[in-house]
Design a protein around this motif. Structure first.
Motif, PDB file in Angstrom:
ATOM      1  N   UNK A   1       0.872  -1.169   0.000  1.00  0.00           N
ATOM      2  CA  UNK A   1       0.000   0.000   0.000  1.00  0.00           C
ATOM      3  C   UNK A   1       0.912   1.222   0.000  1.00  0.00           C
ATOM      4  N   UNK A   2       0.836   2.041  -1.035  1.00  0.00           N
ATOM      5  CA  UNK A   2       1.773   3.160  -1.170  1.00  0.00           C
ATOM      6  C   UNK A   2       1.657   4.140  -0.005  1.00  0.00           C
ATOM      7  N   UNK A   3       0.484   4.217   0.610  1.00  0.00           N
ATOM      8  CA  UNK A   3       0.308   5.139   1.739  1.00  0.00           C
ATOM      9  C   UNK A   3       1.106   4.685   2.962  1.00  0.00           C
ATOM     10  N   UNK A   4       1.497   3.412   2.992  1.00  0.00           N
ATOM     11  CA  UNK A   4       2.293   2.897   4.107  1.00  0.00           C
ATOM     12  C   UNK A   4       3.787   2.909   3.802  1.00  0.00           C
ATOM     13  N   UNK A   5       4.137   3.238   2.574  1.00  0.00           N
ATOM     14  CA  UNK A   5       5.539   3.215   2.170  1.00  0.00           C
ATOM     15  C   UNK A   5       6.292   4.449   2.659  1.00  0.00           C
ATOM     16  N   UNK A   6       7.521   4.230   3.104  1.00  0.00           N
ATOM     17  CA  UNK A   6       8.437   5.323   3.416  1.00  0.00           C
ATOM     18  C   UNK A   6       9.171   5.671   2.115  1.00  0.00           C
ATOM     19  N   UNK A   7       8.806   6.796   1.505  1.00  0.00           N
ATOM     20  CA  UNK A   7       9.377   7.134   0.203  1.00  0.00           C
ATOM     21  C   UNK A   7      10.858   7.488   0.294  1.00  0.00           C
ATOM     22  N   UNK A   8      11.284   7.984   1.441  1.00  0.00           N
ATOM     23  CA  UNK A   8      12.713   8.259   1.638  1.00  0.00           C
ATOM     24  C   UNK A   8      13.499   6.953   1.582  1.00  0.00           C
ATOM     25  N   UNK A   9      12.983   5.933   2.242  1.00  0.00           N
ATOM     26  CA  UNK A   9      13.630   4.624   2.241  1.00  0.00           C
ATOM     27  C   UNK A   9      13.568   4.006   0.850  1.00  0.00           C
ATOM     28  N   UNK A  10      12.431   4.165   0.169  1.00  0.00           N
ATOM     29  CA  UNK A  10      12.288   3.648  -1.192  1.00  0.00           C
ATOM     30  C   UNK A  10      13.337   4.264  -2.112  1.00  0.00           C
ATOM     31  N   UNK A  11      13.539   5.567  -1.968  1.00  0.00           N
ATOM     32  CA  UNK A  11      14.546   6.258  -2.781  1.00  0.00           C
ATOM     33  C   UNK A  11      15.940   5.683  -2.518  1.00  0.00           C
ATOM     34  N   UNK A  12      16.263   5.474  -1.249  1.00  0.00           N
ATOM     35  CA  UNK A  12      17.586   4.956  -0.891  1.00  0.00           C
ATOM     36  C   UNK A  12      17.800   3.548  -1.438  1.00  0.00           C
ATOM     37  N   UNK A  13      16.745   2.740  -1.424  1.00  0.00           N
ATOM     38  CA  UNK A  13      16.874   1.334  -1.814  1.00  0.00           C
ATOM     39  C   UNK A  13      16.851   1.109  -3.326  1.00  0.00           C
ATOM     40  N   UNK A  14      16.069   1.939  -4.051  1.00  0.00           N
ATOM     41  CA  UNK A  14      15.843   1.628  -5.465  1.00  0.00           C
ATOM     42  C   UNK A  14      16.320   2.699  -6.448  1.00  0.00           C
ATOM     43  N   UNK A  15      16.440   3.938  -5.993  1.00  0.00           N
ATOM     44  CA  UNK A  15      16.828   5.012  -6.900  1.00  0.00           C
ATOM     45  C   UNK A  15      18.155   5.628  -6.442  1.00  0.00           C
ATOM     46  N   UNK A  16      18.896   6.166  -7.379  1.00  0.00           N
ATOM     47  CA  UNK A  16      20.148   6.840  -7.015  1.00  0.00           C
ATOM     48  C   UNK A  16      20.016   8.357  -7.130  1.00  0.00           C
ATOM     49  N   UNK A  17      18.764   8.819  -7.263  1.00  0.00           N
ATOM     50  CA  UNK A  17      18.533  10.258  -7.409  1.00  0.00           C
ATOM     51  C   UNK A  17      17.072  10.552  -7.109  1.00  0.00           C
ATOM     52  N   UNK A  18      16.676  11.812  -7.267  1.00  0.00           N
ATOM     53  CA  UNK A  18      15.267  12.162  -7.151  1.00  0.00           C
ATOM     54  C   UNK A  18      14.493  11.418  -8.235  1.00  0.00           C
ATOM     55  N   UNK A  19      13.187  11.339  -8.071  1.00  0.00           N
ATOM     56  CA  UNK A  19      12.401  10.569  -9.033  1.00  0.00           C
ATOM     57  C   UNK A  19      11.121  11.294  -9.428  1.00  0.00           C
ATOM     58  N   UNK A  20      10.488  10.769 -10.461  1.00  0.00           N
ATOM     59  CA  UNK A  20       9.210  11.281 -10.931  1.00  0.00           C
ATOM     60  C   UNK A  20       8.119  10.274 -10.577  1.00  0.00           C
ATOM     61  N   UNK A  21       6.904  10.766 -10.441  1.00  0.00           N
ATOM     62  CA  UNK A  21       5.759   9.885 -10.204  1.00  0.00           C
ATOM     63  C   UNK A  21       4.848   9.950 -11.427  1.00  0.00           C
ATOM     64  N   UNK A  22       4.532   8.801 -11.983  1.00  0.00           N
ATOM     65  CA  UNK A  22       3.586   8.716 -13.101  1.00  0.00           C
ATOM     66  C   UNK A  22       2.618   7.599 -12.751  1.00  0.00           C
TER      67      UNK A  22
END
Length: 279
Positions: free
Chosen positions: A94-115
């Motif tokens: 559930x995206x509302x339960x996700x920590x987006x800061x942690x998601x960024x650290x784990x999967x992205x190496x930079x800022x991201x876009x949402x589509x």
């Protein structure tokens, strides 16, 4: 992509509890990709990918795609439709339960876009989560109910202008990319949709000394839309030291006619009123 064939193959039925409506028209998808300006260096978060129609197009254009899907029955379908891509990560959550800061650290190496084609029943909370995480999100291009799109882009004085309009526009520039008829989905929803682009700002549109008080004032002003700003604040604004005399003095000092309705005040006027009330 033959949506009906995929649904039949995997025995998929739209889950009304999750607000599932599967997009069949690719024109809105191309509009979303263009609006987000997706290119090979981009990291993209997709929310509610469903059967993967948008996901596949994102994988073709972006450098890395993380697709967050709550519906467990859709995960095998997503894995199948994206099996040819190495730049996709599918998360059942559930995206509302996700920590987006942690998601960024784990999967992205930079800022991201949402589509994303957002689930209708949780559109507003997701949009607010995007705004709250603006420090790491460049832009969000999302499909929402047409009514919500009008609220997100509404200007003072209209029936669509309200708390959501102000909360999002304080930290973002929002525009409608295109409108999408209900016939573009299986099953067709009861309402039409629209694609909106949310360009996040790191600083608020107006500087605020006390953002919490600002939103208290906004919420009080919209608590009873048919009342004047004076009467709305009188009946609903609560904080230490508040009184009708203070409200009257603040409205006069801020240059706001007390007989106006809250829905006619701009973000700048709400900020000015809040600053006076605070002192």
């Amino acid at each position: 992509m033959d949506i009906k064939a995929i649904m039949k193959k995997y025995g998929i039925k739209a889950d009304k509890r999750l607000g599932q409506h599967f997009l069949t028209d690719e024109d809105p998808i191309h509009a979303m990709l263009n609006a987000a300006g997706i290119h090979r260096k981009d990291c993209v978060l997709e929310i509610g990918p469903g059967l993967g129609v948008l996901t596949v197009k994102l994988c073709e254009k972006a450098g890395k795609v993380v697709a967050v899907e709550k519906g467990r029955n859709l995960i095998p379908v997503l894995k199948s439709t994206t099996r040819d891509f190495k730049n996709i990560c599918i998360i059942e959550e559930d995206v509302l339960k996700l920590d987006l800061e942690l998601l960024k650290e784990q999967y992205f190496n930079s800022d991201f876009k949402v589509v994303a084609n957002l689930p209708y029943y949780i559109t507003s909370p997701i949009v607010m989560k995007i705004v709250e995480n603006r420090s790491m999100i460049k832009v969000a291009v999302v499909m929402v109910q047409k009514e919500v799109a009008h609220r997100l882009t509404a200007l003072p004085g209209g029936k669509d202008y309200g708390i959501l309009s102000i909360a999002v526009q304080l930290y973002a520039d929002v525009d409608i990319v295109c409108e999408v008829g209900r016939e573009a989905f299986i099953p067709p929803p009861k309402v039409d949709s629209a694609v909106v682009r949310i360009l996040l700002r790191q600083e608020p549109r107006v500087m605020l000394e006390d953002e919490a008080l600002f939103f208290k004032v906004v919420e009080a002003a919209f608590g009873e839309r048919r009342k004047t700003i004076r009467n709305s604040l009188k009946g609903r604004l609560v904080f230490p030291g508040i009184s009708l005399d203070k409200i009257d003095a603040a409205l006069e000092q801020a240059g706001i006619d007390p007989t106006r309705r809250g829905e006619t005040l701009s973000i700048k006027e709400f900020a000015r009123l809040t600053a006076v009330l605070r002192h």
